[in-house]
Design an enzyme around this catalytic site. Structure first.
Site, PDB file in Angstrom:
ATOM      1  N   SER A  92       5.166   1.024  -8.586  1.00 11.95           N
ATOM      2  CA  SER A  92       4.079   2.634  -7.933  1.00 11.95           C
ATOM      3  C   SER A  92       5.587   2.220  -6.852  1.00 11.95           C
ATOM      4  O   SER A  92       5.973   1.151  -6.543  1.00 11.95           O
ATOM      5  CB  SER A  92       3.107   2.486  -7.347  1.00 11.95           C
ATOM      6  OG  SER A  92       2.578   3.157  -6.122  1.00 11.95           O
ATOM      7  N   TYR A 128      -2.680  -3.260  -2.934  1.00 14.93           N
ATOM      8  CA  TYR A 128      -2.094  -2.714  -3.984  1.00 14.93           C
ATOM      9  C   TYR A 128      -0.641  -2.812  -3.809  1.00 14.93           C
ATOM     10  O   TYR A 128       0.105  -3.134  -4.644  1.00 14.93           O
ATOM     11  CB  TYR A 128      -2.453  -0.934  -3.853  1.00 14.93           C
ATOM     12  CG  TYR A 128      -1.797  -0.432  -4.728  1.00 14.93           C
ATOM     13  CD1 TYR A 128      -2.631   0.069  -6.189  1.00 14.93           C
ATOM     14  CD2 TYR A 128      -0.689   1.118  -4.501  1.00 14.93           C
ATOM     15  CE1 TYR A 128      -2.295   0.504  -6.994  1.00 14.93           C
ATOM     16  CE2 TYR A 128      -0.441   1.202  -5.442  1.00 14.93           C
ATOM     17  CZ  TYR A 128      -1.269   1.386  -7.186  1.00 14.93           C
ATOM     18  OH  TYR A 128      -0.876   2.551  -7.549  1.00 14.93           O
TER      19      TYR A 128
END
Length: 256
Positions: A136, A149
């Site tokens: 990501s 995350y």
């Protein structure tokens, strides 16, 4: 790549579902892995040729070991692995209230899971096989309250180059770090479709599509990328290169 047999984790929803459909449409045999029983059941009902499905928690090593035995019995050898399974909601409570259980679960799924998949399935990859980890852009840039995350995806990028050195030259390992990818058509009602302003803010002129990521993954699994390993490919329409500081007087991006 010598074989069209691949494993995709997190294959039943969102980006994983889109990639599964993409690779099936390009004559790959896909073993799709997911923890979501309902999503797996919906996908199974479609009875798509070339697709096999397995219900699995990638954080449980004994289950991943069983998966490796299943892959060996059904395919013999693999051409590629796409580690996509993740807890994809980046936000949580402020750091002073972040529960240890949430932190540990996100890292277990997003980072330990790919490690276990690589540990037990990489020996089944053919000479010249490849692994693609889905990272990501949040490995490099953050919004508030996204520590778990961001840490998991940053760790996955680092794991990628470590694996590339350890598994090379027999196996190549790369990462794709997507930005905003529109999966609203794949999850009706769950994810709102982007609007005109969402598209316009991207230097590429639009929000990303699932096939933008899938096509990159296909390239990285193919022999055409035979000299590429240990790398991260950011697929975000240029957003991570855009100056985000605002000129308060005009409310426009500040110029250099």
């Amino acid at each position: 790549m010598n074989s069209g047999n691949i494993v995709i984790t997190g294959a039943a929803r969102g980006l994983g579902l889109g990639m599964t459909r993409y690779f099936l449409g390009h004559d790959y045999q896909v073993l799709g892995v997911d923890l979501d029983k309902e999503a797996l059941a919906r996908l199974d009902q479609a009875q798509v040729p070339g697709l096999q499905l397995v219900h699995l928690d990638v954080t449980e090593e004994s289950s991943v070991q069983s998966l490796a035995r299943l892959v060996e019995s059904r395919f013999g050898r693999l051409g590629g692995i796409i580690n996509n399974a993740a807890i994809s909601q980046p936000y949580h409570e402020p750091i002073d209230k972040l529960s240890l259980s949430h932190w540990q679960r996100v890292l277990a799924v997003n980072l330990t899971g790919p490690m276990l998949i690589c540990k037990h399935l990489s020996p089944l990859l053919e000479q010249g096989g490849a692994i693609v980890n889905i990272g990501s852009t949040r490995a490099h840039q953050s919004e508030p309250n996204s520590e778990a995350y961001a840490a998991s995806k940053g760790g996955l990028v680092a794991l990628t180059h470590a694996l590339a050195i350890s598994l090379g030259p027999r196996v190549r390992v790369n990462a794709i770090s997507p930005g905003w990818i529109d999966v609203s058509a794949l999850q009706p009602g769950d994810t709102p479709a982007p609007g005109p302003e969402d598209h316009a803010q991207h230097p590429a002129g639009r929000v990303g599509l699932v096939n933008d990521v899938a096509a990159m993954a296909r390239f990285l699994l193919s022999n055409e990328s035979g000299f590429v390993t240990g790398q991260e490919f950011i697929v975000d329409g240029g957003m991570s290169r855009r100056m985000i500081y605002r000129d308060c007087a005009t409310d426009t991006p500040a110029a250099e």
